[in-house]
Design a protein around this motif. Structure first.
Motif, PDB file in Angstrom:
ATOM      1  N   SER A   1      -0.576  -7.927  13.317  1.00 30.06           N
ATOM      2  CA  SER A   1       0.351  -8.724  14.124  1.00 30.06           C
ATOM      3  C   SER A   1       1.238  -7.857  15.004  1.00 30.06           C
ATOM      4  N   CYS A   2       1.446  -6.602  14.607  1.00 34.03           N
ATOM      5  CA  CYS A   2       2.244  -5.684  15.428  1.00 34.03           C
ATOM      6  C   CYS A   2       1.426  -5.066  16.558  1.00 34.03           C
ATOM      7  N   GLY A   3       0.152  -5.426  16.653  1.00 34.73           N
ATOM      8  CA  GLY A   3      -0.677  -4.948  17.754  1.00 34.73           C
ATOM      9  C   GLY A   3      -1.335  -3.602  17.525  1.00 34.73           C
ATOM     10  N   LEU A   4      -1.453  -3.176  16.268  1.00 36.05           N
ATOM     11  CA  LEU A   4      -2.105  -1.899  16.009  1.00 36.05           C
ATOM     12  C   LEU A   4      -3.602  -2.026  16.243  1.00 36.05           C
ATOM     13  N   SER A   5      -4.169  -1.019  16.874  1.00 31.65           N
ATOM     14  CA  SER A   5      -5.614  -0.987  17.048  1.00 31.65           C
ATOM     15  C   SER A   5      -6.284  -0.644  15.718  1.00 31.65           C
ATOM     16  N   SER A   6      -7.606  -0.742  15.681  1.00 34.29           N
ATOM     17  CA  SER A   6      -8.330  -0.460  14.441  1.00 34.29           C
ATOM     18  C   SER A   6      -8.115   0.984  13.988  1.00 34.29           C
ATOM     19  N   THR A   7      -8.125   1.907  14.951  1.00 36.14           N
ATOM     20  CA  THR A   7      -7.920   3.315  14.598  1.00 36.14           C
ATOM     21  C   THR A   7      -6.518   3.555  14.059  1.00 36.14           C
ATOM     22  N   ARG A   8      -5.511   3.003  14.717  1.00 35.20           N
ATOM     23  CA  ARG A   8      -4.137   3.192  14.260  1.00 35.20           C
ATOM     24  C   ARG A   8      -3.889   2.434  12.956  1.00 35.20           C
ATOM     25  N   LEU A   9      -4.563   1.311  12.752  1.00 32.11           N
ATOM     26  CA  LEU A   9      -4.417   0.579  11.494  1.00 32.11           C
ATOM     27  C   LEU A   9      -4.962   1.396  10.325  1.00 32.11           C
ATOM     28  N   ILE A  10      -6.107   2.052  10.539  1.00 32.57           N
ATOM     29  CA  ILE A  10      -6.662   2.902   9.484  1.00 32.57           C
ATOM     30  C   ILE A  10      -5.747   4.094   9.230  1.00 32.57           C
ATOM     31  N   ARG A  11      -5.209   4.668  10.308  1.00 31.58           N
ATOM     32  CA  ARG A  11      -4.410   5.884  10.168  1.00 31.58           C
ATOM     33  C   ARG A  11      -3.052   5.612   9.531  1.00 31.58           C
ATOM     34  N   HIS A  12      -2.388   4.521   9.915  1.00 31.64           N
ATOM     35  CA  HIS A  12      -1.009   4.297   9.489  1.00 31.64           C
ATOM     36  C   HIS A  12      -0.880   3.339   8.302  1.00 31.64           C
ATOM     37  N   VAL A  13      -1.900   2.552   7.999  1.00 36.70           N
ATOM     38  CA  VAL A  13      -1.792   1.566   6.917  1.00 36.70           C
ATOM     39  C   VAL A  13      -2.828   1.825   5.823  1.00 36.70           C
ATOM     40  N   LEU A  14      -4.100   1.852   6.207  1.00 35.10           N
ATOM     41  CA  LEU A  14      -5.154   1.921   5.200  1.00 35.10           C
ATOM     42  C   LEU A  14      -5.237   3.304   4.552  1.00 35.10           C
ATOM     43  N   LEU A  15      -5.214   4.349   5.364  1.00 28.37           N
ATOM     44  CA  LEU A  15      -5.357   5.697   4.811  1.00 28.37           C
ATOM     45  C   LEU A  15      -4.200   6.075   3.889  1.00 28.37           C
ATOM     46  N   PRO A  16      -2.921   5.852   4.270  1.00 26.34           N
ATOM     47  CA  PRO A  16      -1.849   6.148   3.298  1.00 26.34           C
ATOM     48  C   PRO A  16      -1.934   5.303   2.032  1.00 26.34           C
ATOM     49  N   GLY A  17      -2.410   4.059   2.169  1.00 26.56           N
ATOM     50  CA  GLY A  17      -2.489   3.199   0.999  1.00 26.56           C
ATOM     51  C   GLY A  17      -3.549   3.625   0.004  1.00 26.56           C
ATOM     52  N   CYS A  18      -4.667   4.166   0.496  1.00 25.05           N
ATOM     53  CA  CYS A  18      -5.763   4.549  -0.400  1.00 25.05           C
ATOM     54  C   CYS A  18      -5.791   6.041  -0.698  1.00 25.05           C
ATOM     55  N   LEU A  19      -4.847   6.806  -0.142  1.00 25.31           N
ATOM     56  CA  LEU A  19      -4.872   8.251  -0.322  1.00 25.31           C
ATOM     57  C   LEU A  19      -4.748   8.687  -1.789  1.00 25.31           C
ATOM     58  N   PRO A  20      -3.888   8.066  -2.615  1.00 25.42           N
ATOM     59  CA  PRO A  20      -3.869   8.455  -4.038  1.00 25.42           C
ATOM     60  C   PRO A  20      -5.208   8.223  -4.727  1.00 25.42           C
ATOM     61  N   TYR A  21      -5.883   7.120  -4.410  1.00 27.78           N
ATOM     62  CA  TYR A  21      -7.203   6.861  -4.986  1.00 27.78           C
ATOM     63  C   TYR A  21      -8.216   7.895  -4.491  1.00 27.78           C
ATOM     64  N   LEU A  22      -8.111   8.260  -3.221  1.00 25.77           N
ATOM     65  CA  LEU A  22      -9.051   9.227  -2.660  1.00 25.77           C
ATOM     66  C   LEU A  22      -8.930  10.574  -3.358  1.00 25.77           C
ATOM     67  N   PHE A  23      -7.698  11.021  -3.588  1.00 27.71           N
ATOM     68  CA  PHE A  23      -7.529  12.314  -4.253  1.00 27.71           C
ATOM     69  C   PHE A  23      -7.980  12.252  -5.707  1.00 27.71           C
ATOM     70  N   ALA A  24      -7.785  11.104  -6.363  1.00 29.31           N
ATOM     71  CA  ALA A  24      -8.314  10.959  -7.724  1.00 29.31           C
ATOM     72  C   ALA A  24      -9.835  11.063  -7.713  1.00 29.31           C
ATOM     73  N   GLY A  25     -10.467  10.462  -6.714  1.00 27.89           N
ATOM     74  CA  GLY A  25     -11.914  10.574  -6.598  1.00 27.89           C
ATOM     75  C   GLY A  25     -12.367  11.978  -6.253  1.00 27.89           C
TER      76      GLY A  25
END
Length: 289
Positions: A187-211
């Motif tokens: 809704s804030c107008g983030l593109s797909s790339t910026r959405l992955i960079r600013h929302v999805l990647l920080p959210g899944c980063l702890p899981y990624l490092f555990a993996g």
């Protein structure tokens, strides 16, 4: 001050001492307030080695089955003095790094694809789960037929071992992200790339490092199976050589080297995790208002 419910006077709690307030502001107490020092983790292995040495000296433990740690140290020293240990360690490190990098990169690519697309999940998830159930030794004959006996099948086998922990944890982390955050970013107008960079990647980063940590440990485990593929160098080759020559000191020395290399590589990855997730620790240590 009277209580609004019971009408009785309530005595306010005394203020905390300044030292205690400072510790609470830093996020204390954690785990009951216990803070281990850097030597705490060394007590268990050092105690084990001391008891093993004592048991061997008192002839409680048969030396032909479990040589004393002093003999293992002498074996490692002789290998290092003759210049034989360094090439084996370097060969194993190169294989693990190459296989771990390839497997992790593919896992991140497919993990984002499956985690963000229901269609990709429906197509890829059943096949990947079936491949995950195949034991590591079952891949060896097939890789030998397909790729020969040089370095390529060894690296591919290690990559297979590193792939699945990274993939599974990344997909779980993407599925665990709050959908309201994704809707807010959209809704804030983030593109797909910026959405992955600013929302999805920080959210899944702890899981990624555990993996990544799980994948790295499995990469070291798959290394032994990989170096059974016509290898003439590597720590896994030392294991096989010690078994064929009936030398338990060489087998246990190789196992000790694997344990040390695995611990050092995990410590480096853990330090990287702390650096990348510093924002999470800072958020946890903020005092509650």
């Amino acid at each position: 001050m009277p209580d609004t419910v019971s009408g009785q006077a309530v005595t306010p709690a005394p203020p905390l001492p300044r030292y205690t307030r400072a510790r609470v502001a830093r996020g204390w107490p954690r785990n009951g307030g216990y803070r281990p020092n850097r030597l705490t983790g060394w007590w268990l292995p050092l105690s084990f080695f001391a008891l093993a040495e004592l048991g061997a000296r008192l002839e409680i433990i048969p030396a032909r089955l479990f040589p004393p740690p002093s003999e293992l140290a002498q074996t490692l020293w002789n290998l290092a003095r003759r210049g034989e240990l360094a090439p084996h360690v370097a060969a194993s490190l190169a294989r693990v790094l190459a296989g771990f990098a390839a497997g992790s990169a593919l896992a991140v690519l497919l993990g984002f694809l499956v985690g963000l697309s229901r269609r990709a999940e429906a197509v890829l998830e059943p096949t990947l789960q079936a491949l995950r159930a195949i034991p590591s030794l079952a891949w060896i004959p097939l890789l030998l037929l397909w790729l020969g006996i040089d370095e390529t099948p060894k690296v591919v086998l290690i990559a297979i071992g590193a792939f699945f922990p990274v993939y599974l944890n990344l997909v779980a982390g993407l599925h665990d992200i709050d959908h309201k955050l994704v809707e807010l970013g959209t809704s804030c107008g983030l593109s797909s790339t910026r959405l992955i960079r600013h929302v999805l990647l920080p959210g899944c980063l702890p899981y990624l490092f555990a993996g990544l940590r799980g994948g790295l440990s499995l990469a070291w485990m798959f290394l032994v199976a990989a170096e059974l593929i016509a290898a003439t160098r590597g720590v896994g080759y030392l294991l096989s050589d010690g078994r064929e020559s009936s030398r338990p000191d060489l087998v246990l020395a190789a196992i000790l080297v694997l344990a040390i290399l695995g611990k050092l590589s995990d410590s480096l990855l853990r330090a990287l995790e702390k650096a990348c997730l510093r924002w999470r620790d800072a958020h946890r240590q903020q005092p509650r208002q």
